[in-house]
Scaffold this motif. Structure first.
Motif, PDB file in Angstrom:
ATOM      1  N   VAL A  14       0.745  -1.457  -0.240  1.00  0.00           N
ATOM      2  CA  VAL A  14       0.094   0.041   0.414  1.00  0.00           C
ATOM      3  C   VAL A  14       0.943   1.561   0.119  1.00  0.00           C
ATOM      4  O   VAL A  14       1.932   1.406   0.108  1.00  0.00           O
ATOM      5  CB  VAL A  14      -0.851  -0.390   1.191  1.00  0.00           C
ATOM      6  CG1 VAL A  14      -0.252   0.186   2.545  1.00  0.00           C
ATOM      7  CG2 VAL A  14      -2.167   0.984   1.068  1.00  0.00           C
ATOM      8  N   VAL A  15       0.441   2.420  -0.756  1.00  0.00           N
ATOM      9  CA  VAL A  15       0.565   3.142  -0.672  1.00  0.00           C
ATOM     10  C   VAL A  15      -0.147   4.469   0.389  1.00  0.00           C
ATOM     11  O   VAL A  15      -1.190   4.767   0.046  1.00  0.00           O
ATOM     12  CB  VAL A  15       1.116   4.186  -2.044  1.00  0.00           C
ATOM     13  CG1 VAL A  15       1.463   5.991  -1.914  1.00  0.00           C
ATOM     14  CG2 VAL A  15       2.651   3.749  -2.392  1.00  0.00           C
ATOM     15  N   ARG A  16       0.279   5.286   1.100  1.00  0.00           N
ATOM     16  CA  ARG A  16      -0.168   6.106   1.658  1.00  0.00           C
ATOM     17  C   ARG A  16       0.273   8.090   1.754  1.00  0.00           C
ATOM     18  O   ARG A  16       1.095   7.993   1.634  1.00  0.00           O
ATOM     19  CB  ARG A  16      -0.481   6.067   3.470  1.00  0.00           C
ATOM     20  CG  ARG A  16      -0.979   4.347   3.481  1.00  0.00           C
ATOM     21  CD  ARG A  16      -1.349   4.808   5.250  1.00  0.00           C
ATOM     22  NE  ARG A  16       0.007   4.305   6.278  1.00  0.00           N
ATOM     23  CZ  ARG A  16       0.549   5.269   6.619  1.00  0.00           C
ATOM     24  NH1 ARG A  16       0.029   6.505   6.904  1.00  0.00           N
ATOM     25  NH2 ARG A  16       1.948   5.450   7.651  1.00  0.00           N
ATOM     26  N   LEU A  17      -1.167   8.708   1.232  1.00  0.00           N
ATOM     27  CA  LEU A  17      -0.684   9.627   1.047  1.00  0.00           C
ATOM     28  C   LEU A  17      -1.339  10.740   2.234  1.00  0.00           C
ATOM     29  O   LEU A  17      -2.725  10.789   1.601  1.00  0.00           O
ATOM     30  CB  LEU A  17      -1.190   9.751  -0.310  1.00  0.00           C
ATOM     31  CG  LEU A  17      -0.620   9.476  -1.497  1.00  0.00           C
ATOM     32  CD1 LEU A  17      -1.124   9.523  -2.798  1.00  0.00           C
ATOM     33  CD2 LEU A  17       1.206   9.808  -1.472  1.00  0.00           C
ATOM     34  N   GLY A  18      -0.862  11.689   2.322  1.00  0.00           N
ATOM     35  CA  GLY A  18      -1.926  12.262   3.549  1.00  0.00           C
ATOM     36  C   GLY A  18      -2.593  13.845   2.275  1.00  0.00           C
ATOM     37  O   GLY A  18      -1.849  13.692   1.235  1.00  0.00           O
ATOM     38  N   ALA A  19      -3.386  13.974   3.517  1.00  0.00           N
ATOM     39  CA  ALA A  19      -4.586  15.155   2.694  1.00  0.00           C
ATOM     40  C   ALA A  19      -3.626  16.042   2.532  1.00  0.00           C
ATOM     41  O   ALA A  19      -3.994  16.619   0.977  1.00  0.00           O
ATOM     42  CB  ALA A  19      -5.540  15.055   2.852  1.00  0.00           C
TER      43      ALA A  19
ATOM     44  N   ASP B 202      -8.346   2.745  -7.734  1.00  0.00           N
ATOM     45  CA  ASP B 202      -8.810   2.384  -7.311  1.00  0.00           C
ATOM     46  C   ASP B 202      -8.266   2.500  -5.950  1.00  0.00           C
ATOM     47  O   ASP B 202      -8.350   1.140  -4.852  1.00  0.00           O
ATOM     48  CB  ASP B 202      -8.172   0.183  -7.223  1.00  0.00           C
ATOM     49  CG  ASP B 202      -9.908  -0.177  -6.692  1.00  0.00           C
ATOM     50  OD1 ASP B 202     -10.922   0.299  -7.006  1.00  0.00           O
ATOM     51  OD2 ASP B 202      -9.680  -1.473  -6.479  1.00  0.00           O
ATOM     52  N   ALA B 203      -8.340   3.065  -5.608  1.00  0.00           N
ATOM     53  CA  ALA B 203      -7.577   4.386  -4.174  1.00  0.00           C
ATOM     54  C   ALA B 203      -8.707   4.504  -4.004  1.00  0.00           C
ATOM     55  O   ALA B 203      -9.746   4.134  -3.778  1.00  0.00           O
ATOM     56  CB  ALA B 203      -7.183   5.684  -4.559  1.00  0.00           C
ATOM     57  N   GLU B 204      -8.658   4.510  -1.915  1.00  0.00           N
ATOM     58  CA  GLU B 204      -9.324   4.378  -0.935  1.00  0.00           C
ATOM     59  C   GLU B 204      -9.342   6.094   0.171  1.00  0.00           C
ATOM     60  O   GLU B 204      -7.908   6.401   0.255  1.00  0.00           O
ATOM     61  CB  GLU B 204      -9.067   3.144   0.087  1.00  0.00           C
ATOM     62  CG  GLU B 204      -9.680   2.445  -0.678  1.00  0.00           C
ATOM     63  CD  GLU B 204      -9.606   1.333  -0.216  1.00  0.00           C
ATOM     64  OE1 GLU B 204     -10.561   0.342   0.884  1.00  0.00           O
ATOM     65  OE2 GLU B 204      -8.950   0.977   1.427  1.00  0.00           O
ATOM     66  N   CYS B 205     -10.473   7.083   0.028  1.00  0.00           N
ATOM     67  CA  CYS B 205     -10.000   8.114   0.783  1.00  0.00           C
ATOM     68  C   CYS B 205     -10.730   7.706   2.404  1.00  0.00           C
ATOM     69  O   CYS B 205     -11.303   7.073   2.734  1.00  0.00           O
ATOM     70  CB  CYS B 205     -11.681   9.375   0.334  1.00  0.00           C
ATOM     71  SG  CYS B 205     -10.725   9.363  -1.333  1.00  0.00           S
ATOM     72  N   VAL B 206      -9.601   7.949   3.201  1.00  0.00           N
ATOM     73  CA  VAL B 206      -9.889   8.515   4.397  1.00  0.00           C
ATOM     74  C   VAL B 206     -10.732   9.389   5.442  1.00  0.00           C
ATOM     75  O   VAL B 206     -10.473  10.593   4.839  1.00  0.00           O
ATOM     76  CB  VAL B 206      -8.926   7.361   5.843  1.00  0.00           C
ATOM     77  CG1 VAL B 206      -9.063   7.783   7.031  1.00  0.00           C
ATOM     78  CG2 VAL B 206      -7.938   6.923   5.133  1.00  0.00           C
TER      79      VAL B 206
ATOM     80  N   VAL C 137     -13.485   4.534   5.916  1.00  0.00           N
ATOM     81  CA  VAL C 137     -13.328   4.740   4.176  1.00  0.00           C
ATOM     82  C   VAL C 137     -13.525   4.525   4.048  1.00  0.00           C
ATOM     83  O   VAL C 137     -14.458   3.360   3.355  1.00  0.00           O
ATOM     84  CB  VAL C 137     -12.294   3.689   3.974  1.00  0.00           C
ATOM     85  CG1 VAL C 137     -11.283   3.093   3.368  1.00  0.00           C
ATOM     86  CG2 VAL C 137     -11.140   3.446   5.645  1.00  0.00           C
ATOM     87  N   VAL C 138     -14.052   5.507   2.480  1.00  0.00           N
ATOM     88  CA  VAL C 138     -15.017   5.463   1.302  1.00  0.00           C
ATOM     89  C   VAL C 138     -13.864   4.685  -0.309  1.00  0.00           C
ATOM     90  O   VAL C 138     -12.690   5.811  -0.414  1.00  0.00           O
ATOM     91  CB  VAL C 138     -15.485   6.982   0.801  1.00  0.00           C
ATOM     92  CG1 VAL C 138     -15.989   7.343  -0.102  1.00  0.00           C
ATOM     93  CG2 VAL C 138     -15.749   7.270   2.342  1.00  0.00           C
TER      94      VAL C 138
ATOM     95  N   VAL D   6      -5.658   9.604   1.940  1.00  0.00           N
ATOM     96  CA  VAL D   6      -5.038   8.812   0.363  1.00  0.00           C
ATOM     97  C   VAL D   6      -4.899   7.408   0.609  1.00  0.00           C
ATOM     98  O   VAL D   6      -3.719   7.333   0.406  1.00  0.00           O
ATOM     99  CB  VAL D   6      -5.053   9.461  -0.971  1.00  0.00           C
ATOM    100  CG1 VAL D   6      -6.241   8.667  -2.002  1.00  0.00           C
ATOM    101  CG2 VAL D   6      -6.018  10.993  -0.679  1.00  0.00           C
ATOM    102  N   ARG D   7      -5.363   5.890   0.340  1.00  0.00           N
ATOM    103  CA  ARG D   7      -4.684   4.550   0.810  1.00  0.00           C
ATOM    104  C   ARG D   7      -5.003   4.214  -1.097  1.00  0.00           C
ATOM    105  O   ARG D   7      -6.217   3.829  -1.763  1.00  0.00           O
ATOM    106  CB  ARG D   7      -4.971   4.130   1.718  1.00  0.00           C
ATOM    107  CG  ARG D   7      -4.988   4.666   3.194  1.00  0.00           C
ATOM    108  CD  ARG D   7      -6.285   3.876   3.547  1.00  0.00           C
ATOM    109  NE  ARG D   7      -5.703   4.275   4.847  1.00  0.00           N
ATOM    110  CZ  ARG D   7      -6.288   3.550   6.057  1.00  0.00           C
ATOM    111  NH1 ARG D   7      -7.324   2.833   5.883  1.00  0.00           N
ATOM    112  NH2 ARG D   7      -6.406   4.114   7.904  1.00  0.00           N
TER     113      ARG D   7
END
Length: 292
Positions: free
Chosen positions: A71-76, A135-139, A148-149, A172-173
């Motif tokens: 997984v890659v996690r990107l801060g908003a 296919d990202a997910e938004c926290v 998680v959306v 964003v994941r």
């Protein structure tokens, strides 16, 4: 002279502080980081904002690129410039560097954020196409926790998202897959302009065939578009120009562009066909070259 209506201003010192302000102010409040979309809309009186919450001081908390197993996690609050310059991100998701090279100009890239781009929900927004194809997910966080959306449910229409009153996007994941790569292509009238059409592709290979593929488009309808029929066509297919051509034709058939100052609907469908071929070809080539 373009002057916004009167509004109150506060500067958040933490995520919890920002959420508390949002909860108290309800739908009268808006968050601002870069402000390159919101402020012009306020000046044109297209956005009626009574209370502005500045979250730039939260960059230390929400500005990060974290590449982890699977997984890659990107801060908003990660800036466009930071996404562009991250070699670690480019190594696993080269699509971000492709896109960030042609997003706006250095002034915007230095201040604008991925969270702001996604929450603006502009149908022509490039990172929305990128995150949709990945296919990202938004926290989304609120005062009682977080949810998680999926990106497919995050945008509900032009300039409308799943983020409710008293909530904010914090991360964003993006899932990572072996034997996968991605690419982005954009046609614009001039450098840094909104897209006439942009396309983002993510491809996963297995045993010489396409195991999965998703293509996201911007500026071809009322919201960012991912076409399931194109993914179905590509799954199990042998990569090659004939398959890419069929995928491009199917994508053009399913999109809904409109004629405007940037081009006719027929011209935009032509671009959908061409950019589909280009992004698929480049994604597969990157896998063959050993580039994620």
């Amino acid at each position: 002279m373009q002057v916004p209506g009167p509004f109150e201003y506060d500067r958040a010192t933490s995520v919890e502080h920002a959420i508390g302000l949002l909860e108290r102010r309800g739908d009268a409040a808006r968050l601002i980081a870069g402000g390159h979309s919101l402020l012009p809309m306020m000046k044109l009186r297209l956005a009626d904002v009574e209370y502005l919450i500045d979250i730039n001081d939260l960059h230390d908390e929400l500005g990060y690129v974290a590449v982890e197993p699977g997984v890659v996690r990107l801060g908003a609050l990660t800036r466009h410039r930071e996404l562009l310059e991250s070699d670690e991100l480019a190594a696993v998701l080269p699509i971000f560097r492709d896109a960030e090279r042609v997003i706006a100009d250095p002034v915007v890239r230095n201040r604008g954020t991925i969270g702001g781009s996604l929450c603006q929900a502009d149908p022509s927004e490039d990172l929305s196409a990128v995150c949709s194809c990945l296919d990202a997910e938004c926290v989304v966080r609120n005062g009682s926790g977080q949810r998680v959306v999926p990106m497919a449910e995050f945008h509900r229409g032009p300039y409308e998202t799943a983020v409710g009153d008293g909530e904010m996007l914090v991360e964003v994941r993006i899932p990572l897959h072996s034997q996968s790569s991605s690419a982005f292509e954009k046609v614009e009238r001039r450098a840094g302009d909104w897209a006439v059409v942009s396309a983002a592709a993510a491809v996963t290979m297995a045993d010489g065939v396409i195991a999965d593929a998703r293509i996201g488009f911007a500026a071809v309808g009322p919201h960012t578009v991912v076409i399931p029929a194109v993914s179905e066509l590509l799954r199990g297919g042998t990569p090659g120009d004939q398959l890419y051509e069929r995928a491009g034709a199917l994508a053009a058939e399913h999109c809904e562009p409109t004629t405007d100052m940037r081009g006719t609907a027929d011209y935009k469908r032509h671009l959908v066909r061409e950019l589909t071929r280009r992004t698929l070809r480049r994604s597969v080539r990157r896998i063959a070259d050993g580039r994620s």
